[in-house]
Design a protein around this motif. Structure first.
Motif, short mmCIF file in Angstrom:
data_model
loop_
_atom_site.label_atom_id
_atom_site.label_comp_id
_atom_site.label_asym_id
_atom_site.label_seq_id
_atom_site.Cartn_x
_atom_site.Cartn_y
_atom_site.Cartn_z
N PRO A 386 52.81 -36.73 142.63
CA PRO A 386 53.77 -37.00 143.72
C PRO A 386 54.14 -35.74 144.49
N ASP A 387 54.19 -35.87 145.84
CA ASP A 387 54.61 -34.77 146.69
C ASP A 387 56.12 -34.81 146.93
N ALA A 388 56.72 -35.99 146.76
CA ALA A 388 58.16 -36.14 146.96
C ALA A 388 58.69 -37.11 145.90
N ASN A 389 60.01 -37.21 145.82
CA ASN A 389 60.62 -38.08 144.82
C ASN A 389 60.26 -39.54 145.07
N VAL A 390 60.02 -40.27 143.97
CA VAL A 390 59.61 -41.67 144.06
C VAL A 390 60.40 -42.48 143.04
N CYS A 391 60.41 -43.81 143.22
CA CYS A 391 60.99 -44.74 142.26
C CYS A 391 59.88 -45.67 141.77
N ASN A 395 56.99 -50.28 132.10
CA ASN A 395 57.20 -51.05 130.87
C ASN A 395 58.63 -51.57 130.73
N GLY A 396 59.24 -51.98 131.86
CA GLY A 396 60.58 -52.52 131.81
C GLY A 396 61.68 -51.48 131.94
N TYR A 397 61.32 -50.23 132.31
CA TYR A 397 62.30 -49.16 132.48
C TYR A 397 62.22 -48.64 133.92
N ARG A 398 63.36 -48.47 134.55
CA ARG A 398 63.44 -47.98 135.92
C ARG A 398 63.42 -46.46 135.91
N VAL A 399 62.53 -45.87 136.72
CA VAL A 399 62.34 -44.42 136.75
C VAL A 399 62.51 -43.93 138.18
N GLU A 400 63.29 -42.87 138.35
CA GLU A 400 63.49 -42.23 139.65
C GLU A 400 63.33 -40.72 139.46
N THR A 401 62.31 -40.16 140.08
CA THR A 401 62.12 -38.71 139.98
C THR A 401 63.20 -38.00 140.79
N LEU A 402 63.72 -36.89 140.24
CA LEU A 402 64.81 -36.15 140.88
C LEU A 402 64.39 -34.76 141.32
N GLN A 403 63.55 -34.11 140.51
CA GLN A 403 63.11 -32.75 140.84
C GLN A 403 61.62 -32.63 140.59
N ILE A 404 60.91 -32.15 141.61
CA ILE A 404 59.46 -31.93 141.49
C ILE A 404 59.17 -30.51 141.95
N HIS A 405 58.46 -29.76 141.13
CA HIS A 405 58.12 -28.38 141.48
C HIS A 405 56.69 -28.10 141.03
N ASP A 406 55.89 -27.63 141.96
CA ASP A 406 54.48 -27.32 141.68
C ASP A 406 53.76 -28.51 141.04
N LYS A 407 53.98 -29.69 141.63
CA LYS A 407 53.32 -30.92 141.18
C LYS A 407 53.77 -31.36 139.79
N PHE A 408 54.84 -30.74 139.28
CA PHE A 408 55.34 -31.10 137.95
C PHE A 408 56.72 -31.74 138.10
#
Length: 418
Positions: A386-391, A395-408
């Motif tokens: 991911p290049d930016a935060n995604v939702c 497996n039945g769990y909601r995930v929202e990325t908050l911080q991404i740095h160097d593709k990590f």
């Protein structure tokens, strides 16, 4: 005179119904005995358990003697009931006797005693065994004849007489048994037993410290840098390598380094001389096997390598023991340090957190058969970096990325969907 005769027959009839109840309850209680508890009681020399165990060694003979006795007393009771009914009501008494006796036998000689025996099998089976064993010896010729005919019929029907089910439990069955133990087994002991059962299903790759987190001594660094690193390390054993962890040449124990310091002989050559040769472990090794290998080789740390011989990380004896007894370090007593609960019920979780640790800490069920870290799980699900935060949902769990740095993915918010 006739009244006295009827009275005697009634007493005999009641006695026969009692015998029928005995045989019915004996059959149910013998078959309902817990085989593992029975073996335990036999080892404790429990007399009733020993008698019952000997009878259950040949269940065909046990069932034979019980059914012979039960059918005999039931038929005799039916004949006596008919005689009593005919004397009291004439020919109409036959129908009355049939209906009434059927009801009495069902209630007092079948349903009630069998229900009691199913609920309390040991209380019925153990005393009954002292009667059934001598009865089997007395009735053995008849039992043998009936079993011979029955076995012959079963062979004609091509039923394998040796195809009896095994009393041994599979791993999954034993796991269910431990889970169902409830108050009989303390929660801590239950967790440890389940941990032992999991050892074969979990591999070294699942619990190893990945190479990017491995602390080691690079002999290509200056001696002052190495000594500074050694003075600050919190580990008792460190891998030694040249330039890269793939060039590992030994494992240094801090005890051996202390001896060098006492002698004033701390050099790179001296450090390498007191280091033990590296111990390599294939990444697919089951933990159960690796635990035995550590014991056999008198080792506490291994270098994990893949099929090409490249170093993937390290595994320690402590890592395996933690799979059984839980986290050994104090900071992991409650939630692992990578998990931060929020007021809304969600969790901020570091991307480098291990999936197995998340599942264990939060009692979740994230998939563990693929990537080992949360970052890896998210990127595998997205099938891209991911290049930016995604939702997304995993497996039945909601995930929202908050911080991404160097593709990590450094931090993600996660919550279980309601």
């Amino acid at each position: 005179m006739e009244d006295a005769s009827i009275g005697s027959l009634l007493i005999l009839l009641v006695f026969l119904i009692f015998l029928s109840a005995f045989f019915s309850s004996s059959e149910t209680s013998m078959m309902a005995l817990n085989r593992y508890r029975l073996r335990h009681l036999v080892k404790q020399k429990h007399r009733g358990a020993c008698q019952a165990s000997q009878l259950l060694e040949r269940p065909d003979r046990l069932i034979g003697v019980i059914l012979i006795g039960n059918n005999f007393v039931n038929i005799l009771a039916s004949a006596i009931a008919t005689i009593i009914a005919v004397r009291l009501w004439g020919d109409a008494g036959i129908a009355i006797a049939t209906g009434l006796l059927t009801l009495i036998i069902l209630i007092f000689a079948e349903v009630t005693p069998k229900t009691i025996a199913a609920i309390h099998p040991e209380r019925i089976a153990f005393p009954a065994a002292f009667i059934l064993r001598p009865l089997l010896k007395i009735m053995y010729p008849m039992v043998w004849i009936i079993n011979t005919i029955t076995n012959g019929l079963m062979r004609m029907l091509r039923i394998n007489m040796n195809g009896q089910g095994s009393d041994h439990l599979s791993t999954e069955e034993l796991r269910t048994l431990v889970n169902e133990a409830g108050a009989l087994l303390p929660k801590r002991n239950q967790s440890m037993l389940l941990g032992v059962l999991e050892l074969e299903a979990v591999t070294v790759n699942d619990i190893m410290i990945p190479r990017n987190e491995v602390e080691g001594i690079d002999l290509d660094e200056s001696l002052d840098t190495i000594l500074t690193q050694l003075s600050k390390t919190q580990h008792t054993r460190l891998p030694i390598f040249h330039g890269d962890i793939n060039q590992v040449v030994g494992l240094l124990h801090m005890r051996n380094l202390a001896q060098l310091i006492q002698k004033g002989e701390v050099t790179k050559e001296a450090i390498l001389a007191v280091a033990r040769e590296p111990y390599f472990v294939p990444e697919s090794t089951p933990l159960q096997t690796q635990l035995l290998n550590f014991q056999k080789e008198s080792r506490r740390i291994g270098i994990v390598v893949d099929e090409y011989g490249d170093v993937e990380g390290i595994v320690t004896l402590e890592d395996i023991l933690e799979e059984i007894v839980g986290e050994l370090s104090e900071q992991n007593n409650d939630l692992i340090e990578d998990i931060h609960p929020q007021e809304d019920g969600s969790f901020f979780i570091d991307g480098g957190a291990y999936i197995r640790d998340i599942n264990r800490a939060l009692d979740w069920d994230l998939p563990t058969d693929g990537p080992k870290t949360l970052n890896g799980l998210i990127t595998e699900t997205l099938e891209s970096l991911p290049d930016a935060n995604v939702c997304l949902e995993i497996n039945g769990y909601r995930v929202e990325t908050l911080q991404i740095h160097d593709k990590f993915i450094q931090t993600a918010r996660m919550a279980k969907k309601s």
